[in-house]
Motif scaffolding. Structure first.
Motif, mmCIF file in Angstrom:
data_model
loop_
_atom_site.group_PDB
_atom_site.id
_atom_site.type_symbol
_atom_site.label_atom_id
_atom_site.label_comp_id
_atom_site.label_asym_id
_atom_site.label_seq_id
_atom_site.Cartn_x
_atom_site.Cartn_y
_atom_site.Cartn_z
ATOM 1 N N PHE A 180 -0.086 -8.142 -6.610
ATOM 2 C CA PHE A 180 -0.858 -7.059 -5.992
ATOM 3 C C PHE A 180 -1.509 -6.192 -7.066
ATOM 4 O O PHE A 180 -2.684 -5.793 -6.939
ATOM 5 C CB PHE A 180 0.046 -6.200 -5.102
ATOM 6 N N LEU A 181 -0.774 -5.911 -8.134
ATOM 7 C CA LEU A 181 -1.304 -5.058 -9.196
ATOM 8 C C LEU A 181 -2.513 -5.666 -9.887
ATOM 9 O O LEU A 181 -3.398 -4.935 -10.346
ATOM 10 C CB LEU A 181 -0.213 -4.740 -10.221
ATOM 11 N N ILE A 182 -2.570 -6.998 -9.942
ATOM 12 C CA ILE A 182 -3.746 -7.631 -10.563
ATOM 13 C C ILE A 182 -4.776 -8.074 -9.528
ATOM 14 O O ILE A 182 -5.783 -8.682 -9.869
ATOM 15 C CB ILE A 182 -3.337 -8.816 -11.469
ATOM 16 N N LYS A 188 1.052 -8.312 2.262
ATOM 17 C CA LYS A 188 2.049 -9.252 1.731
ATOM 18 C C LYS A 188 3.123 -8.513 0.943
ATOM 19 O O LYS A 188 4.293 -8.898 0.975
ATOM 20 C CB LYS A 188 1.385 -10.308 0.864
ATOM 21 N N VAL A 189 2.740 -7.457 0.249
ATOM 22 C CA VAL A 189 3.717 -6.671 -0.505
ATOM 23 C C VAL A 189 4.699 -5.997 0.452
ATOM 24 O O VAL A 189 5.915 -6.042 0.253
ATOM 25 C CB VAL A 189 3.010 -5.617 -1.393
ATOM 26 N N ILE A 190 4.153 -5.398 1.499
ATOM 27 C CA ILE A 190 5.000 -4.710 2.483
ATOM 28 C C ILE A 190 5.914 -5.702 3.190
ATOM 29 O O ILE A 190 7.104 -5.443 3.396
ATOM 30 C CB ILE A 190 4.133 -3.931 3.493
ATOM 31 N N LEU A 191 5.392 -6.857 3.553
ATOM 32 C CA LEU A 191 6.183 -7.883 4.227
ATOM 33 C C LEU A 191 7.319 -8.370 3.329
ATOM 34 O O LEU A 191 8.474 -8.462 3.771
ATOM 35 C CB LEU A 191 5.299 -9.052 4.647
ATOM 36 N N ALA A 192 7.019 -8.671 2.075
ATOM 37 C CA ALA A 192 8.049 -9.152 1.149
ATOM 38 C C ALA A 192 9.110 -8.077 0.919
ATOM 39 O O ALA A 192 10.312 -8.372 0.893
ATOM 40 C CB ALA A 192 7.415 -9.575 -0.169
ATOM 41 N N ALA A 193 8.683 -6.827 0.770
ATOM 42 C CA ALA A 193 9.633 -5.741 0.536
ATOM 43 C C ALA A 193 10.528 -5.522 1.758
ATOM 44 O O ALA A 193 11.736 -5.294 1.616
ATOM 45 C CB ALA A 193 8.885 -4.460 0.186
ATOM 46 N N THR A 194 9.954 -5.604 2.939
ATOM 47 C CA THR A 194 10.732 -5.416 4.162
ATOM 48 C C THR A 194 11.743 -6.541 4.344
ATOM 49 O O THR A 194 12.896 -6.297 4.719
ATOM 50 C CB THR A 194 9.800 -5.325 5.386
#
Length: 95
Positions: free
Chosen positions: A52-54, A61-67
């Motif tokens: 995400f940072l790059i 996808k970041v929120i889904l993976a973190a959840t």
């Protein structure tokens, strides 16, 4: 990681075939696999966050993976708490 109740083997059939040492080893193996899965999800969160940072993935996808990682860790903590409660209850039993 979690087996639906309808797919669990018959416990009585397993008790006739498995020694206590084998049952302990099987349970330990199951726990190790579950903890390895939680660790893999944590690594996935770091990977997706770096992507995400790059700019390779979007924030969904970041929120889904973190959840998913958070839920797995929460489930692991609850299972640990139940195992500790069961151990403490066994230790309180009078012989």
């Amino acid at each position: 990681m979690i087996t639906p109740a309808g797919l669990l083997p018959n416990v009585n059939a397993l008790q006739a075939k498995i020694t206590p040492a084998e049952a302990t080893e099987t349970f330990a193996s199951y726990l190790k696999t579950a903890i390895d899965g939680v660790a893999a999800q944590e690594q996935n969160v770091h990977k997706v966050n770096d992507q995400f940072l790059i700019g390779e993935v979007d924030e969904n996808k970041v929120i889904l993976a973190a959840t998913q990682a958070e839920l797995s860790l929460s489930l692991t903590a609850q299972v640990r708490n139940k195992v500790i409660e069961a151990y403490q209850e066994i230790m309180r039993m009078q012989i």
